[in-house]
Scaffold this motif. Structure first.
Motif, PDB file in Angstrom:
ATOM      1  N   ASP A 314      38.500 -10.028 -40.764  1.00  0.00           N
ATOM      2  CA  ASP A 314      39.427 -10.095 -41.905  1.00  0.00           C
ATOM      3  C   ASP A 314      39.637  -8.721 -42.539  1.00  0.00           C
ATOM      4  N   PRO A 315      40.882  -8.407 -42.869  1.00  0.00           N
ATOM      5  CA  PRO A 315      41.156  -7.115 -43.504  1.00  0.00           C
ATOM      6  C   PRO A 315      40.680  -7.113 -44.956  1.00  0.00           C
ATOM      7  N   ALA A 316      40.496  -5.893 -45.472  1.00  0.00           N
ATOM      8  CA  ALA A 316      40.056  -5.787 -46.865  1.00  0.00           C
ATOM      9  C   ALA A 316      41.222  -6.043 -47.819  1.00  0.00           C
ATOM     10  N   GLY A 317      42.421  -5.616 -47.424  1.00  0.00           N
ATOM     11  CA  GLY A 317      43.560  -5.710 -48.344  1.00  0.00           C
ATOM     12  C   GLY A 317      44.688  -6.562 -47.798  1.00  0.00           C
ATOM     13  N   PRO A 318      45.656  -6.912 -48.648  1.00  0.00           N
ATOM     14  CA  PRO A 318      46.750  -7.800 -48.247  1.00  0.00           C
ATOM     15  C   PRO A 318      47.759  -7.141 -47.299  1.00  0.00           C
ATOM     16  N   HIS A 319      47.715  -5.812 -47.162  1.00  0.00           N
ATOM     17  CA  HIS A 319      48.741  -5.157 -46.345  1.00  0.00           C
ATOM     18  C   HIS A 319      48.298  -4.928 -44.898  1.00  0.00           C
ATOM     19  N   LEU A 322      44.169  -6.860 -39.831  1.00  0.00           N
ATOM     20  CA  LEU A 322      42.797  -6.952 -39.323  1.00  0.00           C
ATOM     21  C   LEU A 322      41.935  -5.875 -39.968  1.00  0.00           C
ATOM     22  N   SER A 323      40.639  -6.120 -39.986  1.00  0.00           N
ATOM     23  CA  SER A 323      39.690  -5.082 -40.418  1.00  0.00           C
ATOM     24  C   SER A 323      39.631  -3.997 -39.342  1.00  0.00           C
ATOM     25  N   PRO A 324      39.032  -2.834 -39.632  1.00  0.00           N
ATOM     26  CA  PRO A 324      38.831  -1.838 -38.563  1.00  0.00           C
ATOM     27  C   PRO A 324      38.060  -2.434 -37.380  1.00  0.00           C
ATOM     28  N   THR A 325      37.050  -3.253 -37.652  1.00  0.00           N
ATOM     29  CA  THR A 325      36.313  -3.905 -36.552  1.00  0.00           C
ATOM     30  C   THR A 325      37.274  -4.733 -35.708  1.00  0.00           C
ATOM     31  N   CYS A 378      46.088 -14.097 -35.115  1.00  0.00           N
ATOM     32  CA  CYS A 378      46.330 -15.143 -36.109  1.00  0.00           C
ATOM     33  C   CYS A 378      45.730 -14.652 -37.416  1.00  0.00           C
ATOM     34  N   PRO A 379      46.601 -14.302 -38.392  1.00  0.00           N
ATOM     35  CA  PRO A 379      46.089 -13.697 -39.621  1.00  0.00           C
ATOM     36  C   PRO A 379      45.216 -14.673 -40.406  1.00  0.00           C
ATOM     37  N   ALA A 380      44.367 -14.102 -41.269  1.00  0.00           N
ATOM     38  CA  ALA A 380      43.525 -14.944 -42.118  1.00  0.00           C
ATOM     39  C   ALA A 380      44.432 -15.798 -43.008  1.00  0.00           C
ATOM     40  N   ARG A 381      44.117 -17.054 -43.094  1.00  0.00           N
ATOM     41  CA  ARG A 381      44.861 -17.968 -43.967  1.00  0.00           C
ATOM     42  C   ARG A 381      43.849 -18.776 -44.757  1.00  0.00           C
ATOM     43  N   ALA A 386      40.689 -14.446 -39.997  1.00  0.00           N
ATOM     44  CA  ALA A 386      41.541 -13.922 -38.925  1.00  0.00           C
ATOM     45  C   ALA A 386      40.866 -14.183 -37.579  1.00  0.00           C
ATOM     46  N   ARG A 387      41.697 -14.433 -36.567  1.00  0.00           N
ATOM     47  CA  ARG A 387      41.154 -14.607 -35.225  1.00  0.00           C
ATOM     48  C   ARG A 387      42.141 -14.062 -34.209  1.00  0.00           C
TER      49      ARG A 387
END
Ligand SMILES: NC(=O)CC[C@H](N)C(=O)O
Length: 491
Positions: A314-319, A322-325, A378-381, A386-387
């Motif tokens: 999961d990303p840290a922010g809304p923009h 994905l996270s860096p990982t 598939c973005p986090a919802r 996220a996956r």
């Protein structure tokens, strides 16, 4: 039948005052080589109770071979304690066979050339059951089922045991601080009994994706599969109709990668065996009915969590998406997609699926919730983190190798901080590298990408490549109907 160790000592030449030596006096193979932990011992105790309570008469003890197909023996109730203590033996050549059951190495020579000692002369391999996999089969009366890992008689793990390959790979991922969760979408075909010419008869003429009434026409089948799979404790989420004639799909809930792989082995066997009992034929072959048949895919959903169970993609922010990982993992999946195709699409037939506009990918790229891209992000919802959905695989893939190959590629992406590039908006026309067009091309790509050898050892990659190359070479030597039609009348 008594084992040698159960001979009374008098028979064995000892004094009559000494009590008989029982098999339980000597540590079995499993204890001697410390192959089970507390969980397995507890599961074995539970298994013995269930076998007694339910009057189980036979247990199928098998292993998933290099093709992900179960081979093994049916052990009687009387022999089960010994099988749990010491495993059962099978010919080691089972690990050297291609999909036609042909042994690809010269096993009757001093060195069959597989880089691992223990195969000359087709000596024994020992299947050591994993008691946590025990099931009572709902379709075969009084019968249990156990999946095993494979060892040599001297206690060495057989490096070609693909269940062990995945376990080791997940261990390396855990060393990096991550756990992999896998959700499975598995497509398959179900045909009626073969006609007089042996050709499978479609159950339906094909129809519309997810058509409720279309599935209702196969309600009895849907209920039998649902009941059967649920009785096996498989985490079935849904069963649906796909596009093509006779084409279905099941989805299994996301769970830890090891169990997800075991689930696929069991689910495929169960669906085929349940269908056969209903007078039908199920197949996970990618394109089973010639050029007109729809392709079946195995879409593999994956996410990572850190040691504390927190989602790592999961990303840290809304923009961000994905996270860096997540970006690096994705980058790794893309960078090693061509070589990895051998593991997610290991059959000749599976490469006939990589076609444009087909909902199967034809090139290496990713997209945001785009089902034409090889990797659909598939973005986090609200419903979950996220996956990544890898859409490159075919349902005939060996689940252990398919999933382990994801981990190798993803781990390499993490190690190299691989940039996945931009998402594709038009995945069938974008200037991205094509997926291999054949099993031969995929094997060439594997030969050129050392990442899998570095992870699993060159013996494992060479072994699997040799088996698949033998299969591909036989295919090349085969003269097909297409050639006959195309050339006979012309030249
Ligand atoms: N509904 C779908 O996504 C179809 C997928 C397609 N059958 C495949 O080969 O992957």
């Amino acid at each position: 039948m008594r084992s040698v160790d159960e001979r009374p000592v008098s028979e064995a030449g000892g004094g009559s005052a000494v009590r008989p030596m029982l098999a339980s006096d000597r540590a079995g193979f499993v204890a001697r080589h410390e192959l089970w932990g507390d969980t397995e011992h507890a599961a074995a105790a539970q298994l013995r109770r269930v076998v007694d309570e339910l009057g189980i008469e036979r247990v199928r003890v098998g292993f998933a071979d290099q093709h992900g197909v179960v081979h093994g023996k049916t052990v009687t109730r009387e022999a089960l304690p010994d099988a749990l203590r010491s495993g059962i033996t099978v010919p080691s050549s089972l690990l050297l066979k291609d999909t036609a059951g042909r042994t690809v190495a010269p096993v009757f020579t001093a060195d069959p050339g597989v880089g691992v000692a223990g195969f000359a002369g087709i000596g024994d391999a020992v299947l050591v059951p994993d008691p946590t996999t025990f099931r009572v089969l709902p379709w075969s009366r009084d019968t249990g089922w156990l999946l095993s890992d494979v060892y040599f008689p001297d206690g060495r793990p057989v490096p070609f045991c693909t269940r062990s390959v995945l376990r080791a790979e997940l261990g390396r991922l855990a060393d990096r601080g991550f756990e992999l969760t896998v959700g499975v979408e598995l497509e398959f075909h179900v045909f009626g009994a073969p006609g007089p010419d042996g050709v499978p008869v479609p159950l339906s003429a094909g129809g519309q994706l997810l058509h409720e009434e279309g599935l209702d026409r196969h309600d009895e089948l849907a209920r039998a599969l649902h009941r059967g799979l649920t009785d096996l404790d498989l985490p079935v989420r849904s069963l649906e109709l796909e596009f093509g004639p006779s084409q279905f799909e099941i989805t299994l809930a996301a769970r830890d990668a090891r169990r997800a792989a075991d689930d696929v082995v069991l689910a495929r066997a169960a669906i085929r065996q349940l269908c056969r009992r209903a007078g039908l034929q199920a197949t996970f072959m990618c394109r089973p009915a010639g050029s007109t048949s729809a392709s079946t895919g195995w879409h593999l959903h994956q996410s990572l969590s850190d040691g504390t169970g927190r989602p790592a993609l999961d990303p840290a922010g809304p923009h961000e998406i994905l996270s860096p990982t997540g970006r690096h993992w994705l980058g790794g999946l893309l960078a090693h997609a061509a070589a990895g195709a051998v593991f997610c699409t290991p059959t000749v037939n599976g490469y006939k699926r990589y076609l444009p506009q087909s909902l199967a990918p034809d090139r290496v790229g990713w997209g945001i919730d785009n089902r034409g891209a090889m990797i659909r992000v598939c973005p986090a919802r609200d419903s979950g983190g996220a996956r990544l959905e890898n859409r490159a695989g075919e349902p005939a893939a060996n689940p252990y190798l398919y999933i382990a190959a994801q981990v190798v590629a993803g781990r390499d992406g993490l190690a190299c901080a691989t940039d996945p590039g931009e998402p594709l908006d038009a995945p069938y026309t974008a200037p991205a590298p094509a997926l291999p067009r054949s099993l031969g091309e995929a094997l060439d790509a594997l030969g050129a990408d050392p990442v899998f050898e570095r992870a699993w050892g060159s013996e494992v990659v060479s072994w699997f490549s040799a088996i698949k190359r033998a299969e591909f070479d036989r295919y090349l030597a085969h003269v097909s109907d297409w050639e006959q039609h195309e050339y006979f009348g012309l030249f």
